[in-house]
Motif scaffolding. Structure first.
Motif, PDB file in Angstrom:
ATOM      1  N   GLY A   1       0.792  -1.230   0.000  1.00  0.00           N
ATOM      2  CA  GLY A   1       0.000   0.000   0.000  1.00  0.00           C
ATOM      3  C   GLY A   1       0.824   1.279   0.000  1.00  0.00           C
ATOM      4  N   ARG A   2       2.119   1.164  -0.256  1.00  0.00           N
ATOM      5  CA  ARG A   2       2.966   2.361  -0.266  1.00  0.00           C
ATOM      6  C   ARG A   2       2.914   3.105  -1.598  1.00  0.00           C
ATOM      7  N   LEU A   3       2.429   2.440  -2.645  1.00  0.00           N
ATOM      8  CA  LEU A   3       2.335   3.039  -3.972  1.00  0.00           C
ATOM      9  C   LEU A   3       0.904   2.906  -4.486  1.00  0.00           C
ATOM     10  N   THR A   4       0.430   3.936  -5.165  1.00  0.00           N
ATOM     11  CA  THR A   4      -0.864   3.834  -5.843  1.00  0.00           C
ATOM     12  C   THR A   4      -0.645   3.083  -7.146  1.00  0.00           C
ATOM     13  N   LEU A   5      -1.723   2.686  -7.796  1.00  0.00           N
ATOM     14  CA  LEU A   5      -1.607   1.977  -9.064  1.00  0.00           C
ATOM     15  C   LEU A   5      -0.913   2.835 -10.110  1.00  0.00           C
ATOM     16  N   THR A   6      -1.226   4.126 -10.118  1.00  0.00           N
ATOM     17  CA  THR A   6      -0.595   5.038 -11.075  1.00  0.00           C
ATOM     18  C   THR A   6       0.898   5.150 -10.817  1.00  0.00           C
ATOM     19  N   GLU A   7       1.281   5.292  -9.540  1.00  0.00           N
ATOM     20  CA  GLU A   7       2.708   5.372  -9.199  1.00  0.00           C
ATOM     21  C   GLU A   7       3.415   4.068  -9.559  1.00  0.00           C
ATOM     22  N   TYR A   8       2.756   2.945  -9.274  1.00  0.00           N
ATOM     23  CA  TYR A   8       3.338   1.643  -9.577  1.00  0.00           C
ATOM     24  C   TYR A   8       3.553   1.497 -11.088  1.00  0.00           C
ATOM     25  N   ASP A   9       2.541   1.872 -11.884  1.00  0.00           N
ATOM     26  CA  ASP A   9       2.667   1.795 -13.343  1.00  0.00           C
ATOM     27  C   ASP A   9       3.833   2.644 -13.839  1.00  0.00           C
ATOM     28  N   ASP A  10       3.903   3.879 -13.335  1.00  0.00           N
ATOM     29  CA  ASP A  10       4.961   4.801 -13.769  1.00  0.00           C
ATOM     30  C   ASP A  10       6.345   4.254 -13.397  1.00  0.00           C
ATOM     31  N   ARG A  11       6.491   3.829 -12.151  1.00  0.00           N
ATOM     32  CA  ARG A  11       7.802   3.350 -11.694  1.00  0.00           C
ATOM     33  C   ARG A  11       8.189   2.038 -12.374  1.00  0.00           C
ATOM     34  N   SER A  12       7.210   1.166 -12.636  1.00  0.00           N
ATOM     35  CA  SER A  12       7.511  -0.090 -13.333  1.00  0.00           C
ATOM     36  C   SER A  12       7.996   0.186 -14.747  1.00  0.00           C
ATOM     37  N   ALA A  13       7.330   1.119 -15.427  1.00  0.00           N
ATOM     38  CA  ALA A  13       7.760   1.476 -16.783  1.00  0.00           C
ATOM     39  C   ALA A  13       9.171   2.062 -16.761  1.00  0.00           C
TER      40      ALA A  13
END
Length: 141
Positions: free
Chosen positions: A31-43
């Motif tokens: 829960g430390r990252l939102t889905l948007t943050e996770y998508d951005d950081r994964s990319a």
């Protein structure tokens, strides 16, 4: 001489990128990252070329605890999914690519309701991350 982890310009390979995506997945699951943050950081992890690129992804996140002791037991199979193959899907890169797939389908198709292709993004997230692990009781009635 500095250790290799201290040199931000050192180039990284597939293994380092995969470990970074796995760590981002753990932060997302916690829960430390939102889905948007996770998508951005994964990319950004997939596109990373140096250690500094990867380190920047974790600048505002706490260190993950290191696992000490025996390895965790293998994941139990989900009754509706089938037997585990022994190889895990690269969930982070798949999720990072889904917005581009949806956008491409949106642009190149003549489908009247082509905006529906953007629903592939949350559907993919549900399929990849929505079933939970064998430790939780989300799949049990």
């Amino acid at each position: 001489m500095a250790a290799m982890g201290d040199v931000p310009d050192i180039r990284v390979g597939h293994a380092e990128r995969e470990r970074a995506i796995a760590a981002l997945n753990e932060h997302f699951s916690a829960g430390r990252l939102t889905l948007t943050e996770y998508d951005d950081r994964s990319a950004r992890a997939v596109a990373a070329t140096t250690r500094g690129d990867l380190d920047a992804l974790f600048a505002d996140l706490p260190l993950l605890p290191t696992r000490v002791g025996p390895a965790p037991p293998p994941a139990q199979q989900h009754p509706q999914i089938g037997k585990p193959s022994g190889r895990e899907l690269p969930r982070g890169p798949i999720m990072a690519l889904m917005p581009f797939v949806a956008l491409t389908l949106f642009i190149v198709t003549d489908f009247q309701n082509n905006w529906l292709f953007f629903l592939l993004i949350p559907v993919t997230a549900i399929l990849l991350f929505g079933f939970g692990s064998s430790d939780d009781n989300s799949g049990k009635c």
